[in-house]
Design an enzyme around this catalytic site. Structure first.
Site, PDB file in Angstrom:
ATOM      1  N   LYS A   1      -4.396  -2.261  15.507  1.00 20.59           N
ATOM      2  CA  LYS A   1      -5.028  -1.471  14.444  1.00 20.59           C
ATOM      3  C   LYS A   1      -6.212  -0.668  14.967  1.00 20.59           C
ATOM      4  O   LYS A   1      -6.486   0.436  14.475  1.00 20.59           O
ATOM      5  CB  LYS A   1      -5.448  -2.380  13.290  1.00 20.59           C
ATOM      6  CG  LYS A   1      -4.290  -3.104  12.613  1.00 20.59           C
ATOM      7  CD  LYS A   1      -3.154  -2.181  12.190  1.00 20.59           C
ATOM      8  CE  LYS A   1      -3.491  -1.358  10.970  1.00 20.59           C
ATOM      9  NZ  LYS A   1      -2.327  -0.579  10.482  1.00 20.59           N
TER      10      LYS A   1
ATOM     11  N   TYR B   1      -2.965  -8.163  16.890  1.00 21.19           N
ATOM     12  CA  TYR B   1      -2.949  -7.351  15.674  1.00 21.19           C
ATOM     13  C   TYR B   1      -4.181  -6.450  15.619  1.00 21.19           C
ATOM     14  O   TYR B   1      -4.078  -5.250  15.358  1.00 21.19           O
ATOM     15  CB  TYR B   1      -2.894  -8.247  14.437  1.00 21.19           C
ATOM     16  CG  TYR B   1      -3.014  -7.472  13.141  1.00 21.19           C
ATOM     17  CD1 TYR B   1      -1.980  -6.657  12.693  1.00 21.19           C
ATOM     18  CD2 TYR B   1      -4.182  -7.543  12.375  1.00 21.19           C
ATOM     19  CE1 TYR B   1      -2.091  -5.936  11.523  1.00 21.19           C
ATOM     20  CE2 TYR B   1      -4.296  -6.825  11.193  1.00 21.19           C
ATOM     21  CZ  TYR B   1      -3.254  -6.024  10.771  1.00 21.19           C
ATOM     22  OH  TYR B   1      -3.370  -5.297   9.614  1.00 21.19           O
TER      23      TYR B   1
ATOM     24  N   ILE C   1       0.830  -1.205   0.000  1.00 23.60           N
ATOM     25  CA  ILE C   1       0.000   0.000   0.000  1.00 23.60           C
ATOM     26  C   ILE C   1       0.865   1.256   0.000  1.00 23.60           C
ATOM     27  O   ILE C   1       0.567   2.232  -0.694  1.00 23.60           O
ATOM     28  CB  ILE C   1      -0.943   0.009   1.225  1.00 23.60           C
ATOM     29  CG1 ILE C   1      -1.872  -1.209   1.203  1.00 23.60           C
ATOM     30  CG2 ILE C   1      -1.748   1.301   1.270  1.00 23.60           C
ATOM     31  CD1 ILE C   1      -2.851  -1.241   0.066  1.00 23.60           C
TER      32      ILE C   1
END
Length: 313
Positions: free
Chosen positions: A179, A175, A25
């Site tokens: 985030k 994780y 990205i």
């Protein structure tokens, strides 16, 4: 807005951008921005990969103004040194894209400073980086900070008793928490910028499910998501498509400060940029405020200095 693409990018001539992460990205974001005329600084741990990415950008856009600078987001000293170099060499910064990340190592791993690797890199590293670059951003032209979340944040929770996996470590649980912390940070940064007249707009974004390097470079190559990426690639949208929400948040005049953007189809897994779902905990200012203060304590950074004192230090 339902079909926003790179063809809708405004001119970025005269705009400067720092992007963390040199592949996936981050790379696609850099390619598009350089193509629109921005001065792009890619940053990452690996100089070889970073310089190769810059070479590819220049090949794709002859005359592109792109460069690489080394930073390790799992090392607070490296982040501080990066910020010091940029403040010494630049007068301002217009855009910061907090993109780089670590996903689901199979066992608990630590940053140089002793933080759980995902929380320390994905959230605390970008939190500290933003603090170090805030003086430059405050001098930028219509400055924005875009911080990447994930659809994994939607089912996550902030466990203040286990932020650094002190009690237990589960790869995808930790994780998701890291985030979710990024989404909380994006929204809280906007609140604090408004309250303190910093003049910086903060926006969140997520790429849906994309064929990015985050999964293929995961320390856990045998995790279900890594196997899916390797053997069932048709389930994932192209990485350039996954970069669209980031590009929209960073450049579109319609992107709302304090907003959060992701793909518009199949549960936000693919498609074109639209306003994304903000789960209840992500929108909670009390949780965000507590997390902010905890991040200040853990990283030792300050968002309170004046522009002048920060630039001269």
């Amino acid at each position: 807005m339902s079909r926003w693409t790179t063809k809708d990018l405004p001119s970025l001539q005269g705009r400067s951008v720092v992007i963390t992460g040199t592949g996936g990205i981050g790379y696609e974001t850099a390619v598009a921005m350089a193509g629109a005329g921005a001065t792009v600084l890619l940053s990452g741990r690996n100089p070889t990969s970073g310089r190769a990415a810059v070479d590819r950008i220049r090949a794709a856009t002859p005359g592109a103004n792109a460069s690489f600078e080394q930073i390790d987001l799992a090392d607070l000293d490296s982040i501080a040194a990066f910020g010091e170099r940029l403040r010494a060499g630049r007068d301002s910064l217009d855009l910061l894209i907090n993109n780089a990340g670590v996903m689901a190592p199979p066992d608990k791993r630590l940053t140089k400073d002793g933080f759980e690797l995902q929380f320390g890199t994905n959230f605390l590293g970008h939190f500290a980086l933003t603090a170090h670059l805030l003086p430059l951003l405050r001098l930028g032209h219509e400055p924005r900070v875009v911080t990447l979340g994930s659809i994994a944040a939607n089912g996550a929770a902030i466990d203040f008793s286990n932020l650094n996996a002190e009690r237990s470590y589960k790869p995808m649980v930790n994780y998701g928490q890291s985030k979710l912390a990024c989404v909380l940070f994006a929204l809280e940064l906007q609140r604090r910028s408004q309250a303190n007249a910093w003049g910086v707009n903060s926006i969140g974004a997520h790429p849906g499910v994309s064929r990015s390097d985050l999964i293929t470079n995961s320390a856990n190559r045998w995790h279900f998501s890594s196997l899916m990426r390797t053997y069932l690639p048709f389930l994932f949208q192209p990485v350039a498509q996954g970069a669209l929400p980031t590009l929209y948040a960073a450049t579109s005049p319609d992107a709302r400060p304090g907003g959060y953007y992701g793909p518009n189809r199949m549960g936000e897994t693919r498609g074109y940029p639209v306003a994304a779902k903000i789960v209840e905990q992500a929108a909670d200012p009390q949780i965000a405020g507590r997390l902010w203060e905890e991040a200040i304590r853990l990283t030792g950074v300050s968002f309170g200095q004046s522009v002048e004192s920060s630039m001269s230090s």
